[in-house]
Write an enzyme that holds these catalytic residues in place. Sequence first.
Site, PDB file in Angstrom:
ATOM      1  N   GLU A  93     -11.545   2.866  39.829  1.00 45.07           N
ATOM      2  CA  GLU A  93     -11.933   4.141  38.277  1.00 45.07           C
ATOM      3  C   GLU A  93     -12.954   4.818  39.234  1.00 45.07           C
ATOM      4  O   GLU A  93     -13.649   4.876  39.183  1.00 45.07           O
ATOM      5  CB  GLU A  93     -12.862   3.178  36.961  1.00 45.07           C
ATOM      6  CG  GLU A  93     -12.991   3.557  36.061  1.00 45.07           C
ATOM      7  CD  GLU A  93     -13.527   3.193  34.901  1.00 45.07           C
ATOM      8  OE1 GLU A  93     -13.170   1.518  35.567  1.00 45.07           O
ATOM      9  OE2 GLU A  93     -13.810   3.568  34.355  1.00 45.07           O
ATOM     10  N   ASP A 108     -16.935  -2.738  31.186  1.00 44.15           N
ATOM     11  CA  ASP A 108     -17.106  -2.498  29.924  1.00 44.15           C
ATOM     12  C   ASP A 108     -15.944  -2.120  29.460  1.00 44.15           C
ATOM     13  O   ASP A 108     -14.664  -2.117  29.964  1.00 44.15           O
ATOM     14  CB  ASP A 108     -17.975  -1.804  29.756  1.00 44.15           C
ATOM     15  CG  ASP A 108     -17.683   0.189  30.496  1.00 44.15           C
ATOM     16  OD1 ASP A 108     -16.386  -0.246  30.926  1.00 44.15           O
ATOM     17  OD2 ASP A 108     -18.378   0.935  30.914  1.00 44.15           O
ATOM     18  N   ASP A 156     -14.700   0.054  28.409  1.00 40.33           N
ATOM     19  CA  ASP A 156     -13.591   1.454  28.836  1.00 40.33           C
ATOM     20  C   ASP A 156     -13.329   1.295  29.777  1.00 40.33           C
ATOM     21  O   ASP A 156     -11.785   1.358  30.536  1.00 40.33           O
ATOM     22  CB  ASP A 156     -14.123   2.603  29.524  1.00 40.33           C
ATOM     23  CG  ASP A 156     -14.686   3.527  28.285  1.00 40.33           C
ATOM     24  OD1 ASP A 156     -13.864   3.672  27.004  1.00 40.33           O
ATOM     25  OD2 ASP A 156     -15.425   4.981  28.379  1.00 40.33           O
ATOM     26  N   ASP A 192     -14.909  -0.705  35.825  1.00 39.37           N
ATOM     27  CA  ASP A 192     -16.196  -1.185  35.557  1.00 39.37           C
ATOM     28  C   ASP A 192     -16.302  -2.269  34.286  1.00 39.37           C
ATOM     29  O   ASP A 192     -15.297  -2.352  33.484  1.00 39.37           O
ATOM     30  CB  ASP A 192     -16.896   0.194  34.285  1.00 39.37           C
ATOM     31  CG  ASP A 192     -17.370   1.188  35.335  1.00 39.37           C
ATOM     32  OD1 ASP A 192     -17.537   0.509  36.230  1.00 39.37           O
ATOM     33  OD2 ASP A 192     -17.708   2.215  35.045  1.00 39.37           O
TER      34      ASP A 192
END
Length: 642
Positions: free
Chosen positions: A430, A505, A507, A503
């Site tokens: 990403e 998280d 997102d 990541d």
Amino acid sequence: MSNEYGADQIQILEGLEAVRKRPGMYIGSTSGRGLHHLVYEIVDNAVDEALAGYCDTIQVFINKDNSITVIDNGRGIPVGINHKSGLPAVEVVFTILHAGGKFGGGGYKVSGGLHGVGASVVNALSDWLEVEIYQGGKIYKQRYEKGHVCYPLKIDGECDKEKTGTKVSFKPDATIFQETTVYEFDVLKQRLREMAFLTKGLKIVLTDLRVEEGEEPIVREFHYEGGIKEFVTYLNRSKTPLYQDILYFEGTKNGVYVEVAMQHNDSYTESSYSFVNNINTPEGGTHLVGFRNALTKTFNDYARNNKLLKESETNLTGDDIREGLTAIVSVKIEDPQFEGQTKQKLGNTEARSAVDNIVSEQLTYFLEQNPTVAKLICEKSILAQRARDAARKARDLTRRKTALEGMSLPGKLADCSDKDPANCEIYIVEGDSAGGSAKTARSRATQAILPLRGKILNVEKARLDKIYANAEIKAMITAFGTGIHEDFDISKLRYHKIIIMTDADVDGAHIATLLLTFIYRFMPELIKQGYVYMAQPPLYKLEKNKKVWYAYSDDELNAILAEVGRDQNNKIQRYKGLGEMDPEQLWETTMDPEKRILLRVTMNEEAESEIDLTFTTLMGDKVEPRREFIEENAKFVKNLDI
Ligand code: 1YM
């Protein structure tokens, strides 16, 4: 143990020994899948009783010790003496291989597990199995251990005269199921829900008793008066239907009982599931061919007759008509013939014409009666036809380009030097900055890096022409090397590990979901064959007295702190994204094959309609203590809503 059975019994025991010697031949495998199959085999007998019209409730319990109990309120397995063997019928059912099937006469056995071998196989592969039958105010009981009869069928108390039914409890033999003997609630839940949808009116209750002292058991009840109509509603639950009706066709022809339910939604993908005698046929077969023929023919006729399709225009293809279609095709047939590599494809030709005739006739009638719905479907199909033409042109163009220029790999790809796919991995990363770190960190020989910018296209919400035009998707397709759809060729896969690194998280989880959706829709074999993984970056770095720890969850951080002591010498860094790690840290924590943790993406193929992607942990040797909480963490991604 009884030894009064003589020659017959010896024969019988030899039969079951064969099952214990080669369990895979009878239940497919001795992995978790085989373990769960044992439950389906027993439940299938109860479902047959429901289909025969004698049973309306089946209860399944996962007991504390991972043994299973199945109870139905049918007639009870017959306890009378079976003349051929001189044994009570119930004993024959549990101790003679291939018993079951067309047994007591009357009706035909329609459900039936993987290979329809039933109760005796479960008995052979169980540490112990107990059956209780309620009939005529009496409770009959027999126990077996590893398939061996412990005592002759006995009367073990009395019950209400009105009460009838069968109760079977068993504990899978851990020496056979060496991989695992722990039942997964979700796996059983999905298959039992499917069985309830496929048998309208039948109530199936699943109870998990493996809870802490004082806690309530977990109970799920499945009961659908609408049967497969409700199945379609359920499958479309997170989609927007194109019209309110669920189209439903039913009938019997050539001895084949046919049931079809369908509804279009505003998406671009088809979700059709076919079943034969309540068993999923992932490879389809004659029943599905019959269904598709009927749809294509009937809609084209309707569109032409009603001038929705002009004379100059070409016919709609099956794909056009099935864009956004959710459908269940379920047939019940006395003697199903399976073919294909995995024996999951229906071969009976009478099923094709039965489904074709019934659907054609009833769909034609429905369209005439419901012109608004008919028009909606035709218009959507015509739009699909146009998009497909555009997509074909775009694809032909790329194909021609590929032929001219050779297979040119995407510019952003940092490829590895090793050319043996078995040694190679590709990290889908990403963001460009994390991609940069990964390129520096990687082991060049075997690790390739493909950075993707931002959120990738949601393939659930886009038509093919747009998907083919998307740069990130094109990059992945060319990098993997396999092609997609009808061009898909797994032998051309360039990396045996496709690792999604995002990541840690929300997102990141969303991007991972979009990537998995794309792979699942366009190259499902990659997941089925276990080539797709998720990387696990750490959440924290802890430094103390020149020593460094990485923590992959809050719990783990706390555990480390408890060990090293909480004081002012602790330096804790919280990673907000991959980009915050320098290449060295990224290598050490997430990419080094010796130390990293990878989750393999798998799917529960037993309940295909649930598309349940799950993750299993794989890791280097040095991270053993992390196993527990990583598995905890994995749960949040367990039911990706795709
Ligand atoms: C919890 C598992 O096995 N129920 C069950 C099995 C049978 C019957 C009823 C049954 C079938 C018939 C007649 C028939 C079976 N019987 C046989 C056999 N539940 C569970 N409930 N009477 C009762 O098929 O004619 C095999 S399965 F062969 F003995 F008849």
